[in-house]
Design a protein around this motif. Structure first.
Motif, PDB file in Angstrom:
ATOM      1  N   ILE A  98      10.801  -5.354   2.877  1.00 12.49           N
ATOM      2  CA  ILE A  98      11.621  -4.964   1.730  1.00 12.49           C
ATOM      3  C   ILE A  98      12.023  -3.496   1.858  1.00 12.49           C
ATOM      4  O   ILE A  98      11.294  -2.680   2.425  1.00 12.49           O
ATOM      5  CB  ILE A  98      10.883  -5.172   0.390  1.00 12.49           C
ATOM      6  CG1 ILE A  98       9.611  -4.317   0.328  1.00 12.49           C
ATOM      7  CG2 ILE A  98      10.568  -6.644   0.164  1.00 12.49           C
ATOM      8  CD1 ILE A  98       8.972  -4.263  -1.046  1.00 12.49           C
ATOM      9  N   TRP A  99      13.190  -3.195   1.329  1.00 14.01           N
ATOM     10  CA  TRP A  99      13.666  -1.826   1.220  1.00 14.01           C
ATOM     11  C   TRP A  99      13.533  -1.389  -0.233  1.00 14.01           C
ATOM     12  O   TRP A  99      13.888  -2.133  -1.147  1.00 14.01           O
ATOM     13  CB  TRP A  99      15.120  -1.721   1.657  1.00 14.01           C
ATOM     14  CG  TRP A  99      15.317  -1.986   3.124  1.00 14.01           C
ATOM     15  CD1 TRP A  99      15.593  -3.182   3.727  1.00 14.01           C
ATOM     16  CD2 TRP A  99      15.239  -1.016   4.174  1.00 14.01           C
ATOM     17  NE1 TRP A  99      15.699  -3.015   5.089  1.00 14.01           N
ATOM     18  CE2 TRP A  99      15.496  -1.699   5.400  1.00 14.01           C
ATOM     19  CE3 TRP A  99      15.004   0.363   4.206  1.00 14.01           C
ATOM     20  CZ2 TRP A  99      15.492  -1.042   6.622  1.00 14.01           C
ATOM     21  CZ3 TRP A  99      15.005   1.014   5.429  1.00 14.01           C
ATOM     22  CH2 TRP A  99      15.253   0.314   6.624  1.00 14.01           C
ATOM     23  N   LEU A 140      14.735   6.307   1.022  1.00 10.69           N
ATOM     24  CA  LEU A 140      14.875   4.854   1.113  1.00 10.69           C
ATOM     25  C   LEU A 140      13.807   4.371   2.085  1.00 10.69           C
ATOM     26  O   LEU A 140      13.791   4.772   3.249  1.00 10.69           O
ATOM     27  CB  LEU A 140      16.266   4.482   1.623  1.00 10.69           C
ATOM     28  CG  LEU A 140      16.535   2.996   1.897  1.00 10.69           C
ATOM     29  CD1 LEU A 140      16.459   2.188   0.606  1.00 10.69           C
ATOM     30  CD2 LEU A 140      17.892   2.802   2.563  1.00 10.69           C
ATOM     31  N   SER A 141      12.890   3.519   1.608  1.00 13.53           N
ATOM     32  CA  SER A 141      11.697   3.166   2.371  1.00 13.53           C
ATOM     33  C   SER A 141      11.669   1.683   2.735  1.00 13.53           C
ATOM     34  O   SER A 141      12.066   0.831   1.936  1.00 13.53           O
ATOM     35  CB  SER A 141      10.437   3.491   1.562  1.00 13.53           C
ATOM     36  OG  SER A 141      10.439   4.841   1.129  1.00 13.53           O
ATOM     37  N   TYR A 142      11.143   1.403   3.933  1.00 14.87           N
ATOM     38  CA  TYR A 142      10.984   0.017   4.379  1.00 14.87           C
ATOM     39  C   TYR A 142       9.495  -0.313   4.461  1.00 14.87           C
ATOM     40  O   TYR A 142       8.725   0.378   5.141  1.00 14.87           O
ATOM     41  CB  TYR A 142      11.623  -0.187   5.751  1.00 14.87           C
ATOM     42  CG  TYR A 142      11.387  -1.572   6.328  1.00 14.87           C
ATOM     43  CD1 TYR A 142      12.177  -2.651   5.935  1.00 14.87           C
ATOM     44  CD2 TYR A 142      10.363  -1.807   7.245  1.00 14.87           C
ATOM     45  CE1 TYR A 142      11.955  -3.927   6.441  1.00 14.87           C
ATOM     46  CE2 TYR A 142      10.140  -3.075   7.759  1.00 14.87           C
ATOM     47  CZ  TYR A 142      10.934  -4.127   7.356  1.00 14.87           C
ATOM     48  OH  TYR A 142      10.710  -5.393   7.858  1.00 14.87           O
ATOM     49  N   PHE A 143       9.094  -1.388   3.749  1.00 16.29           N
ATOM     50  CA  PHE A 143       7.717  -1.864   3.770  1.00 16.29           C
ATOM     51  C   PHE A 143       7.653  -3.233   4.451  1.00 16.29           C
ATOM     52  O   PHE A 143       8.446  -4.126   4.138  1.00 16.29           O
ATOM     53  CB  PHE A 143       7.160  -1.990   2.353  1.00 16.29           C
ATOM     54  CG  PHE A 143       6.896  -0.676   1.674  1.00 16.29           C
ATOM     55  CD1 PHE A 143       5.645  -0.089   1.737  1.00 16.29           C
ATOM     56  CD2 PHE A 143       7.902  -0.028   0.970  1.00 16.29           C
ATOM     57  CE1 PHE A 143       5.400   1.125   1.114  1.00 16.29           C
ATOM     58  CE2 PHE A 143       7.678   1.185   0.341  1.00 16.29           C
ATOM     59  CZ  PHE A 143       6.410   1.767   0.420  1.00 16.29           C
ATOM     60  N   ASP A 144       6.711  -3.383   5.352  1.00 15.83           N
ATOM     61  CA  ASP A 144       6.488  -4.654   6.035  1.00 15.83           C
ATOM     62  C   ASP A 144       5.777  -5.621   5.089  1.00 15.83           C
ATOM     63  O   ASP A 144       4.790  -5.255   4.428  1.00 15.83           O
ATOM     64  CB  ASP A 144       5.636  -4.406   7.280  1.00 15.83           C
ATOM     65  CG  ASP A 144       5.213  -5.681   7.969  1.00 15.83           C
ATOM     66  OD1 ASP A 144       6.093  -6.452   8.379  1.00 15.83           O
ATOM     67  OD2 ASP A 144       3.987  -5.912   8.073  1.00 15.83           O
ATOM     68  N   LEU A 145       6.253  -6.851   5.004  1.00 20.08           N
ATOM     69  CA  LEU A 145       5.647  -7.824   4.092  1.00 20.08           C
ATOM     70  C   LEU A 145       4.258  -8.252   4.537  1.00 20.08           C
ATOM     71  O   LEU A 145       3.367  -8.450   3.717  1.00 20.08           O
ATOM     72  CB  LEU A 145       6.546  -9.063   3.966  1.00 20.08           C
ATOM     73  CG  LEU A 145       7.707  -8.989   2.978  1.00 20.08           C
ATOM     74  CD1 LEU A 145       8.568 -10.235   3.066  1.00 20.08           C
ATOM     75  CD2 LEU A 145       7.197  -8.802   1.552  1.00 20.08           C
ATOM     76  N   ALA A 146       4.058  -8.413   5.838  1.00 22.10           N
ATOM     77  CA  ALA A 146       2.774  -8.907   6.340  1.00 22.10           C
ATOM     78  C   ALA A 146       1.642  -7.915   6.080  1.00 22.10           C
ATOM     79  O   ALA A 146       0.556  -8.294   5.635  1.00 22.10           O
ATOM     80  CB  ALA A 146       2.879  -9.212   7.835  1.00 22.10           C
ATOM     81  N   SER A 147       1.891  -6.635   6.356  1.00 21.71           N
ATOM     82  CA  SER A 147       0.842  -5.622   6.208  1.00 21.71           C
ATOM     83  C   SER A 147       0.903  -4.887   4.884  1.00 21.71           C
ATOM     84  O   SER A 147      -0.094  -4.300   4.437  1.00 21.71           O
ATOM     85  CB  SER A 147       0.942  -4.601   7.346  1.00 21.71           C
ATOM     86  OG  SER A 147       2.140  -3.846   7.229  1.00 21.71           O
ATOM     87  N   GLY A 148       2.078  -4.890   4.246  1.00 20.94           N
ATOM     88  CA  GLY A 148       2.253  -4.156   3.005  1.00 20.94           C
ATOM     89  C   GLY A 148       2.384  -2.660   3.193  1.00 20.94           C
ATOM     90  O   GLY A 148       2.339  -1.896   2.228  1.00 20.94           O
ATOM     91  N   LEU A 171       0.854  -1.177   0.000  1.00 21.08           N
ATOM     92  CA  LEU A 171       0.000   0.000   0.000  1.00 21.08           C
ATOM     93  C   LEU A 171       0.899   1.239   0.000  1.00 21.08           C
ATOM     94  O   LEU A 171       1.459   1.609   1.023  1.00 21.08           O
ATOM     95  CB  LEU A 171      -0.914  -0.014   1.231  1.00 21.08           C
ATOM     96  CG  LEU A 171      -1.714  -1.313   1.423  1.00 21.08           C
ATOM     97  CD1 LEU A 171      -2.446  -1.304   2.750  1.00 21.08           C
ATOM     98  CD2 LEU A 171      -2.697  -1.492   0.266  1.00 21.08           C
ATOM     99  N   LEU A 172       1.015   1.865  -1.143  1.00 22.83           N
ATOM    100  CA  LEU A 172       1.948   2.976  -1.287  1.00 22.83           C
ATOM    101  C   LEU A 172       1.333   4.280  -0.790  1.00 22.83           C
ATOM    102  O   LEU A 172       0.207   4.622  -1.174  1.00 22.83           O
ATOM    103  CB  LEU A 172       2.371   3.131  -2.743  1.00 22.83           C
ATOM    104  CG  LEU A 172       3.035   1.905  -3.381  1.00 22.83           C
ATOM    105  CD1 LEU A 172       3.502   2.243  -4.796  1.00 22.83           C
ATOM    106  CD2 LEU A 172       4.200   1.412  -2.544  1.00 22.83           C
TER     107      LEU A 172
END
Length: 376
Positions: free
Chosen positions: A194-195, A219-227, A163-164
């Motif tokens: 992911i980064w 530089l952004s970090y996204f959680d895989l479980a929640s997106g 979810l961007l």
């Protein structure tokens, strides 16, 4: 005696801190170069436009940005390849292509799909890949998943769990600049997120780099479980190389082309500058170590302009110009991908880089893989 003990302990702590600082940067030793012929095709696709590379269990995974599909000489739509990698005596022995997997359903148009990076998601039989979108056409960047065990290599569902935030959406006065959006991906060390690296700044964060000044990128970090976006850091991209031999109207650009997490708080970042019309191809590639230990989390900042933030610290690991003469080709091309490779005979880790030849749309280019020894 007690004061002496305190002094000894304090000295040991200081020694450990300085020791860690002294060993902070690894060194890279060039080992070998492998060039894929520009005429090479695999299963009715042109092998080129390789915008990223990942190594997993003896295999290379390389995404292709599919080039200009209007050109009759370029075959295939957005896709990635798998290839068996063999090294011998710390040199390339062979790279044997064994699969090509389309990233889009067979009937879907490639309009606005511009693959730039791909990473294997361990233990999930999936890959994560980023599309830069098409800002001029109002198509925002995106992050997708694709299956590795898909038996039908002509089709893959276009799925995303990410979810961007609004900051990445294309708008008149905000969002990415054209061809400067999601360019780099890295799976986190714990495989839980992911980064994602922007190639250039967001419009709301400032102007694109020039020969006079650099720019701030996120530089952004996204959680895989929640997106969802969980944290984000900013750092400064270098200014564009002045290149006094270039013509006044030469095309010039620079930015981040790949990211790879190195340890808990550090990342290897590739910056690539390009100036058209130069005899050596005009690519200027540098590899940096980025440290976010003391950087501010900027995920809630709508703009980075005039903000009292701490930037991520950047240190130069390798200027590719320094090894140009060691390469058999004597040429540094459009390097866009980086991955840790297999363990070398020396017991040290290897590093592999790959170039995107743009399907020779902008002049004579090569697809080169470069092998390095990584020493800590």
């Amino acid at each position: 005696m007690k004061s002496m003990l305190v002094l000894v302990v304090s000295s040991l702590i200081l020694f450990q801190v300085h020791a860690r600082a002294a060993e902070a940067l690894p060194t890279l030793t060039f080992l070998d170069e492998y060039i894929i012929d520009k005429t090479f095709t695999y299963k009715n696709t042109s092998v080129g436009g390789l915008s990223s590379i990942d190594y997993h269990q003896g295999m290379l995974y390389m995404i292709s940005d599919h080039g200009n599909n209007d050109a009759s000489s370029v075959l295939g739509k957005p896709r990635f390849y798998t290839a068996k990698l063999k090294l011998k005596n710390d040199r390339f022995e062979s790279i044997e292509f064994d699969r090509v997997i389309n990233l889009l359903p067979g009937s879907m148009s490639a309009l606005g799909i511009d693959p730039e990076s791909l990473r294997v998601l361990p233990n999930h039989d999936k890959v994560i890949w980023a599309s830069e979108g098409d800002i001029k056409k109002g198509i925002s960047p995106a992050i997708y998943e694709a299956k590795l065990n898909n038996k039908n290599t002509n089709s893959n569902a276009l799925e995303s769990r990410f979810l961007l935030p609004d900051m990445f959406q294309v708008k008149a006065d905000s969002g990415p600049y054209h061809n400067a959006a999601f360019e780099g991906l890295s799976i986190s060390l714990d495989n839980k997120g992911i980064w994602v690296a922007m190639e250039g700044p967001l419009k709301q964060d400032g102007h694109e780099p020039t020969t006079q000044h650099g720019a701030l990128v996120r530089l952004s970090y996204f959680d895989l479980a929640s997106g969802r976006l969980q944290k984000q850091f900013a750092y400064k991209v270098e200014a564009i190389s002045p290149e006094p031999l270039a013509s006044e109207n030469a095309f010039r650009t620079t930015g981040v082309v790949e990211v790879m997490q190195y340890d808990q708080n550090r990342f290897m970042i590739i910056e690539r500058a390009f100036t058209s019309g130069l005899a050596d191809g005009g690519n200027r590639v540098k590899l940096f170590m980025l440290d976010v230990t003391h950087a501010s989390d900027v995920k809630y900042l709508s703009t980075l302009k005039n903000q009292p933030i701490a930037l991520a610290k950047k240190q130069l690991l390798l200027d590719m110009a320094d090894i140009r003469e060691l390469l058999p080709s004597k040429h540094i091309d459009n390097i866009e991908g980086i991955t840790f490779g297999p363990v070398l005979d020396s017991g040290k880790r290897s590093l592999i880089l790959v170039s995107d030849n743009n399907f020779n749309a902008y002049g004579e280019q090569i697809t080169q893989l470069l092998l390095f020894e990584l020493s800590l």
